[in-house]
Motif scaffolding. Structure first.
Motif, PDB file in Angstrom:
ATOM      1  N   ILE A   1      26.601  41.415  41.720  1.00 17.14           N
ATOM      2  CA  ILE A   1      26.657  40.036  42.204  1.00 17.14           C
ATOM      3  C   ILE A   1      25.461  39.229  41.703  1.00 17.14           C
ATOM      4  O   ILE A   1      25.603  38.076  41.275  1.00 17.14           O
ATOM      5  CB  ILE A   1      26.719  40.018  43.740  1.00 17.14           C
TER       6      ILE A   1
ATOM      7  N   ARG B   1      31.356  39.225  48.345  1.00 18.08           N
ATOM      8  CA  ARG B   1      30.988  38.371  47.222  1.00 18.08           C
ATOM      9  C   ARG B   1      29.926  37.382  47.703  1.00 18.08           C
ATOM     10  O   ARG B   1      29.735  37.187  48.907  1.00 18.08           O
ATOM     11  CB  ARG B   1      32.204  37.619  46.676  1.00 18.08           C
TER      12      ARG B   1
ATOM     13  N   ASP C   1      31.918  45.124  45.513  1.00 21.05           N
ATOM     14  CA  ASP C   1      31.908  43.811  44.879  1.00 21.05           C
ATOM     15  C   ASP C   1      33.332  43.440  44.489  1.00 21.05           C
ATOM     16  O   ASP C   1      33.963  44.125  43.677  1.00 21.05           O
ATOM     17  CB  ASP C   1      30.991  43.862  43.643  1.00 21.05           C
ATOM     18  N   SER C   2      33.849  42.367  45.076  1.00 23.90           N
ATOM     19  CA  SER C   2      35.229  41.964  44.779  1.00 23.90           C
ATOM     20  C   SER C   2      35.403  40.489  45.129  1.00 23.90           C
ATOM     21  O   SER C   2      35.030  40.056  46.218  1.00 23.90           O
ATOM     22  CB  SER C   2      36.227  42.808  45.582  1.00 23.90           C
ATOM     23  N   CYS C   3      35.956  39.727  44.194  1.00 26.78           N
ATOM     24  CA  CYS C   3      36.183  38.300  44.424  1.00 26.78           C
ATOM     25  C   CYS C   3      37.661  38.053  44.735  1.00 26.78           C
ATOM     26  O   CYS C   3      38.542  38.765  44.245  1.00 26.78           O
ATOM     27  CB  CYS C   3      35.766  37.495  43.199  1.00 26.78           C
TER      28      CYS C   3
ATOM     29  N   PHE D   1      31.698  32.226  42.496  1.00 20.80           N
ATOM     30  CA  PHE D   1      31.296  33.548  42.960  1.00 20.80           C
ATOM     31  C   PHE D   1      31.189  34.553  41.810  1.00 20.80           C
ATOM     32  O   PHE D   1      30.170  35.214  41.651  1.00 20.80           O
ATOM     33  CB  PHE D   1      32.285  34.075  44.002  1.00 20.80           C
ATOM     34  N   CYS D   2      32.259  34.695  41.035  1.00 25.37           N
ATOM     35  CA  CYS D   2      32.305  35.781  40.046  1.00 25.37           C
ATOM     36  C   CYS D   2      32.161  35.323  38.609  1.00 25.37           C
ATOM     37  O   CYS D   2      32.164  36.143  37.692  1.00 25.37           O
ATOM     38  CB  CYS D   2      33.595  36.579  40.207  1.00 25.37           C
TER      39      CYS D   2
END
Length: 321
Positions: free
Chosen positions: A42, A100, A264-266, A301-302
């Motif tokens: 992140i 996130r 970690d995942s959007c 975010f990502c």
């Protein structure tokens, strides 16, 4: 559920987790959050300046602690907003462990990295300025959402949140946070973050009544022990979560429960971006177009970029009309 011992093991310790525990001597409950790969992914994808990365790392640990204290099916969001060089920092946790976060920063306004910026915790006052800290709980099964807001009253994020708990008559809490770049055995470095939170519930909310225990004295002792945790210990990949809890609370009798994994995942997707563009005013979309008539939308975010040709944009508004 198991008691904690000082024993170690030959395998790599589990990472990116929230671990519930209780102190048997006093009934105080707590959470430990340790995160490595998730927080590093992140923070590094945005290449934040070190002070900003440290603060967002602490915020990721803080949100993990708060979210893991709750029973919910949906999204827990922690947001800090202010008039400083970091105008906004946001972290959210899905109930399935997906996390996130991002920060909006004006690097030209960042203060020089002096001694105050490299202490145990990030200087939220210098980075965020005057503003507020808000947390929101959105339940999938409920139309309403719960939100709490507290003024940024404190030098660190931990102090700001403890100010909120101090105002609350229902819950007493202690908090310790840390985030740092750590060098691994192979010479590579990566961001890590960790935190410990203790909660003392009032009797009417289920606090344990232990015979012969001075509840006030036991609580103060637990907070003092928790406060001895250093940033290095919270972020040390070679110190297992159980070993850290044993080091801090072995005299209190620590009992740990099932850990919850974090990753970690959007939640962004092309479909969601299409929906947003279709609902926007056509003139606003027109102002977003590049020289070739296309539109590019980047997730804050990502950093994933979604590209739409001029024809695709026209088709979106034709369909919306």
């Amino acid at each position: 559920m198991s008691d904690v011992s000082a024993a170690g093991g030959a395998t790599r310790w589990p990472d990116d987790l929230a671990l519930p525990f209780t102190l048997e001597s006093s009934g105080v409950r707590g959470r430990l959050v340790r995160t490595g790969p998730a927080v590093d992914a992140i923070l590094t994808r945005h290449a934040y300046p070190a002070p900003v990365a440290r603060m967002l790392g602490e915020m990721l640990a803080l949100a993990g602690l708060m979210a893991s204290m709750l029973k919910y099916d949906g999204i827990f969001t922690l947001q800090a907003s202010g008039d400083g060089p970091v105008s906004m920092a946001v972290v959210d946790y899905m109930s399935d462990g997906a996390v996130r976060g991002y920060a909006s920063v004006d690097e030209d306004r960042l203060p020089a990295e002096d001694a105050a910026m490299v202490e145990e915790n990030a200087d939220a006052l210098k980075l965020l300025g005057q503003g507020h800290l808000a947390f929101t709980l959105d339940q999938r099964s409920a139309d309403e959402r719960y939100q709490g807001i507290v003024e940024l009253n404190g030098r660190t994020l931990a102090e700001c949140l403890q100010h909120y708990f101090h105002q609350s008559e229902q819950v007493a809490a202690g908090l310790r946070l840390g985030a740092a770049r750590v060098r691994a055995d192979d010479g590579t470095t990566g961001w890590r973050a960790g935190g410990v939170m203790l909660q003392r519930l009032p009797e009417e909310a289920g606090a344990r009544d232990l015979a012969g225990v001075d509840a006030e004295d036991a609580w103060r002792r637990a907070v003092i022990l928790m406060s001895s945790a250093t940033r290095e210990e919270l972020c040390d990949p070679d110190l297992s979560p159980n070993q850290l809890l044993y080091r801090l609370f072995h005299e209190e009798g620590v009992r740990v429960y099932q850990q919850h994994g974090l990753r970690d995942s959007c939640r962004c997707s092309r479909e969601k971006v299409v929906d947003v563009l279709a609902k926007m005013d056509p003139e606003e979309v027109e102002s977003m177009k590049l020289s070739d008539g296309s539109v590019e939308v980047t997730c804050q975010f990502c950093n994933r970029m979604y590209h739409f040709t001029d024809a695709q944009v026209a088709e979106l508004h034709a369909g919306a009309g």
